[in-house]
Design an enzyme around this catalytic site. Structure first.
Site, PDB file in Angstrom:
ATOM      1  N   GLU A 277       0.859  -1.183   0.000  1.00 32.66           N
ATOM      2  CA  GLU A 277       0.000   0.000   0.000  1.00 32.66           C
ATOM      3  C   GLU A 277       0.900   1.239   0.000  1.00 32.66           C
ATOM      4  O   GLU A 277       1.210   1.788  -1.021  1.00 32.66           O
ATOM      5  CB  GLU A 277      -0.936   0.003   1.207  1.00 32.66           C
ATOM      6  CG  GLU A 277      -1.852  -1.190   1.235  1.00 32.66           C
ATOM      7  CD  GLU A 277      -3.225  -0.864   1.804  1.00 32.66           C
ATOM      8  OE1 GLU A 277      -3.742   0.243   1.622  1.00 32.66           O
ATOM      9  OE2 GLU A 277      -3.790  -1.766   2.457  1.00 32.66           O
TER      10      GLU A 277
ATOM     11  N   GLU B 169      -1.831  -1.020  13.486  1.00 27.87           N
ATOM     12  CA  GLU B 169      -3.073  -0.778  12.741  1.00 27.87           C
ATOM     13  C   GLU B 169      -4.282  -1.308  13.517  1.00 27.87           C
ATOM     14  O   GLU B 169      -5.328  -0.688  13.549  1.00 27.87           O
ATOM     15  CB  GLU B 169      -2.981  -1.497  11.385  1.00 27.87           C
ATOM     16  CG  GLU B 169      -4.210  -1.379  10.527  1.00 27.87           C
ATOM     17  CD  GLU B 169      -4.011  -2.014   9.146  1.00 27.87           C
ATOM     18  OE1 GLU B 169      -3.164  -2.922   9.023  1.00 27.87           O
ATOM     19  OE2 GLU B 169      -4.689  -1.588   8.195  1.00 27.87           O
TER      20      GLU B 169
HETATM   21  C1  BGC Z   1      -5.399   1.159   4.716  1.00 29.98           C
HETATM   22  C2  BGC Z   1      -6.062   2.088   5.682  1.00 29.98           C
HETATM   23  C3  BGC Z   1      -7.076   2.850   4.906  1.00 29.98           C
HETATM   24  C4  BGC Z   1      -8.085   1.818   4.503  1.00 29.98           C
HETATM   25  C5  BGC Z   1      -9.346   2.302   3.930  1.00 29.98           C
HETATM   26  C6  BGC Z   1      -6.425   0.177   4.281  1.00 29.98           C
HETATM   27  O1  BGC Z   1      -5.980  -0.819   3.472  1.00 29.98           O
HETATM   28  O2  BGC Z   1      -4.254   0.597   5.204  1.00 29.98           O
HETATM   29  O3  BGC Z   1      -5.331   2.678   6.629  1.00 29.98           O
HETATM   30  O4  BGC Z   1      -7.589   3.980   5.459  1.00 29.98           O
HETATM   31  O5  BGC Z   1      -7.540   0.794   3.741  1.00 29.98           O
HETATM   32  O6  BGC Z   1     -10.289   1.783   4.691  1.00 29.98           O
END
Ligand code: BGC
Length: 726
Positions: free
Chosen positions: A346, A606
């Site tokens: 990401e 997270e």
């Molecule tokens: C990310 C988040 C992001 C989200 C959207 C994820 O895969 O790591 O931090 O805000 O997707 O819901």
């Protein structure tokens, strides 16, 4: 400056090897001034006569390239000689890596096929006032560099045993670049070096180096080897339940470093990529991984060059580690763009995460420039109908906006204005704020609410139904609450700017009325929190009691996700529940902010349960150990526990209202504001609480129920400790 340079690229189809472009030139007169302007479709490293030009790592950074491509200007006078060689290597960077790692779209495929374009112009002014320009054109040459592969997610391969030769003619591209703009953000730079805490062998027999701290950056190798010998490293954030090296949570990101040695003593660090990691595994090493010694590895911390402005310290070791983790979360994710995480496939500028954390970010570091640039990308990427993407730079344009993510368009400009008081900046961002609020009116299925659409909800809330990432708070409720909040911020910003906002005031009244009529009940912690924080509930005292009840009923802990968590402690303490707010802050059992600290976290996780009590992971799929969002709790510590808030934007007037808790002996906050240093400290003495405050401007100081209006200066107050028996 005026560009005379033409875009150049390799003379054959782009491959994985990073091209090295070269220009040799002679200077016959004494130089008074010399500036090199450069940018690239990718990331570049420029060398002049063997010396690196500037300290910017991964230049030109990441922007919405189609409309905004930064170029950099370097003073290179000191690097020039009579005979000169200018060399620039161009890697894929964010421009040509498969960003949005899980996608395989044609947009991405097209992007990756683009050539490694370079635009450079050296302007030399001689002592006699005459000038020369050496700009990219057909006189430049190119060849393959030692960087055989380089990409954001997968890492880098470097062959030091080969001798790069730039002896082929370049292709000159017949195109104008209309997106150029001078460097606007902070430069990304190497910031710190960390030496290994230990080197050890795992139960699986693998050799692993632990740097003791999760960072974003790369490892520098120093070793003596024979030509052709190979070093190969893998990166990881945590070890698994058995104590083995664990990479599954990087998902498809390979995050590998491969270095082919030259003969003799050598030092190498990656140039065109970065990693999020605490551990490295030695997959290959000259003489075998067991032959590797700690001193051969140094971790180099890389992030945007923002200046540290805030410090927190307490008498509680776990809390102090949490404060550290918040800082490291910011360092690790403020690499030109505020990213969700630095390791897996990401590393994107998720808007929701940024709005959640921006207040804390502004307290910890000076992020004015950093966010000015990112918000300019946001404005550039805003759809014609006002919609805002999930990630900025928006390489996922076809997705409709989500509430609390798109609302970054209103919240971030407002928070920046509070922190830095720059009205002109707010004026630039105001059209984006308005367009965002207008777009909700276009897209909703119910007037004065935001219903319908696809949202992330209270992302990762603990009250999520099994199998879902979204907490149980109603999506329409969240969307409508943020609609009210963003509208309110447009009104406040408009008033500060002297703009006409009566239509938004009328809109706000209608949203408020409709919201109250539609949502008389709140079913989750996050629903209570939003109703309170956005002042939507009719009876705040009743709602806070309901929230407190919900917290107690589920075992005295939070259940909130991305949306509710940043405001949770604020709403409790603003409505007489400061002790309960401290209960949540100081709780060590799962789920809590301190639970990961008890598990050895050095950054913010997270998930509240990234690692379970038994050492197992909640999942491989969405489990980052460096996700700054929940670190937003630090703004409550600065603003409520230590009590420092701006009474006027940019801290031109300050309120200091400390709220101690008897479970702590001491808490201290330093804040370097635009107006000067603000300090607040409280500690226990036999006679009661002692408060020390320093303010560079006129301040209102609140000690217990007493208010003092003070001039700039340092003050000390005492008050009895009223609540002892927790
Ligand atoms: C990310 C988040 C992001 C989200 C959207 C994820 O895969 O790591 O931090 O805000 O997707 O819901």
């Amino acid at each position: 400056m005026e560009w005379k340079a033409r875009w150049i690229c390799e003379s054959r189809e782009a491959s994985d090897v990073c091209p090295l472009y070269q220009k040799q030139f002679t200077l016959e007169k004494d130089v008074k001034q010399a500036t090199l302007y450069v940018t690239a479709w990718g990331v570049y490293e420029a060398m002049l006569n063997g010396h690196r030009v500037g300290e910017f790592v991964l230049a030109p950074g990441w922007t919405s390239y189609e409309t905004r491509l930064q170029y950099q200007a370097y003073d290179v006078k000191e690097l020039l000689a009579a005979e000169n060689r200018l060399e620039v290597t161009v890697g894929k960077g964010w421009y040509r890596s498969p960003m949005l790692g899980w996608e395989n779209s044609w947009v991405q495929q097209n992007q990756m096929k683009k050539p490694a374009g370079l635009l450079a112009q050296l302007e030399v002014v001689y002592q006699d006032g005459s000038m020369d320009t050496f700009a990219t054109d057909s006189s430049w040459t190119w060849g393959e560099s030692g960087i055989r592969f380089s990409e954001i997610y997968d890492g880098e391969t470097y062959d030091a045993s080969m001798m790069p030769r730039a002896n082929m003619p370049v292709r000159v591209l017949d195109m104008e670049e209309n997106a150029l703009l001078p460097q606007q953000g902070e430069e990304i730079r190497e910031q710190e070096q960390i030496h290994p805490a230990r080197i050890f062998t795992t139960p699986a027999g693998e050799r692993v180096v632990d740097f003791g701290q999760e960072i974003t950056g790369y490892v520098e190798l120093s070793l003596t080897a024979h030509s052709g010998e190979v070093v190969e490293l893998s990166h990881a954030e945590v070890m698994d339940q058995e104590g083995n090296f664990y990479t599954a949570n990087y998902r498809e990101a390979k995050a590998k470093l491969r270095y082919i040695c030259k003969e003799g003593a050598q030092t190498y660090k990656p140039k065109m990529t970065f990693f999020g990691f605490r551990y490295i595994r030695l997959d290959q090493f000259p003489g075998g991984p067991m032959n590797a010694k700690e001193e051969k590895f140094t971790a180099i911390v890389v992030h945007s060059a923002m200046k540290r402005t805030g410090y927190l310290h307490s008498s509680h070791p776990l809390l102090n580690q949490l404060f550290e983790n918040v800082i490291w979360g910011q360092k690790g994710n403020f690499l030109d763009v505020p990213t969700d995480c630095p390791q897996r496939n990401e590393r994107l500028g998720w808007t929701g995460d940024a709005q959640v954390f921006i207040r804390t970010a502004c307290l910890n570091f000076n992020v004015k420039r950093f966010f000015t640039k990112w918000l300019a990308d946001m404005a550039a990427d805003q759809n014609e109908d006002g919609q805002i993407g999930h990630i900025i730079p928006d390489i996922w344009k076809w997705k409709p906006s989500s509430a609390a993510w798109g609302d970054a368009a209103a919240i971030c400009p407002w928070e920046l204005y509070q922190a830095y008081g720059d009205l002109e900046l707010l004026r630039q961002q105001f059209p984006m704020m308005k367009k965002w609020v207008d777009s909700i009116g276009i897209h909703t299925t119910t007037p004065y609410l935001w219903t319908g659409g696809e949202h992330y909800g209270d992302w990762l809330g603990l009250d999520a139904p099994s199998g879902s990432y979204k907490g149980s708070s109603r999506e329409d409720f969240i969307a409508s609450a943020f609609y009210a909040y963003s509208t309110e911020l447009v009104i406040r910003a408009g008033e500060a700017l002297g703009e006409e906002v009566s239509a938004y005031q009328a809109l706000y009244q209608n949203i408020l009325k409709t919201f109250r009529a539609t949502y008389p009940e709140y079913y989750t912690q996050t629903e209570c929190v939003l109703a309170l924080y956005f002042r939507l509930c009719e009876d705040p005292e009743k709602t806070v009691q309901q929230l407190a009840e919900k917290i107690r009923a589920c075992g005295h802990h939070l259940e909130t996700g991305f949306v509710g968590t940043p405001y949770l402690l604020h709403v409790l303490s603003s409505h007489g529940e400061t002790k309960l707010a401290y209960d949540l802050l100081l709780r060590e059992e799962y789920p809590s902010w301190l639970y990961p600290v008890t598990r050895g976290a050095t950054t913010i996780w997270e998930h509240w349960d990234g690692i379970h009590q038994d050492g197992s992971f909640w999942s491989d799929d969405m489990n980052s150990f460096n996700h700054y969002a929940y670190g937003a709790v630090a703004d409550w510590v600065y603003q409520v526990a230590a009590g420092i808030t701006p009474l006027a934007p940019g801290y031109q007037k300050v309120k200091i209202a400390p709220q101690p808790d008897a479970r702590l002996e001491e808490l201290e906050a330093y804040l370097q504001t635009e107006a000067g240093l603000v300090h607040s400290k409280w500690h226990k003495t036999p006679a009661g609480w002692c408060y020390e405050v320093t303010t560079p401007v006129c301040a209102e100081v609140y000690i217990g129920t007493r208010k003092y209006e003070v001039e700039p200066g340092s003050y000390r107050y005492y008050s009895p400790i009223e609540v002892e028996n927790h």
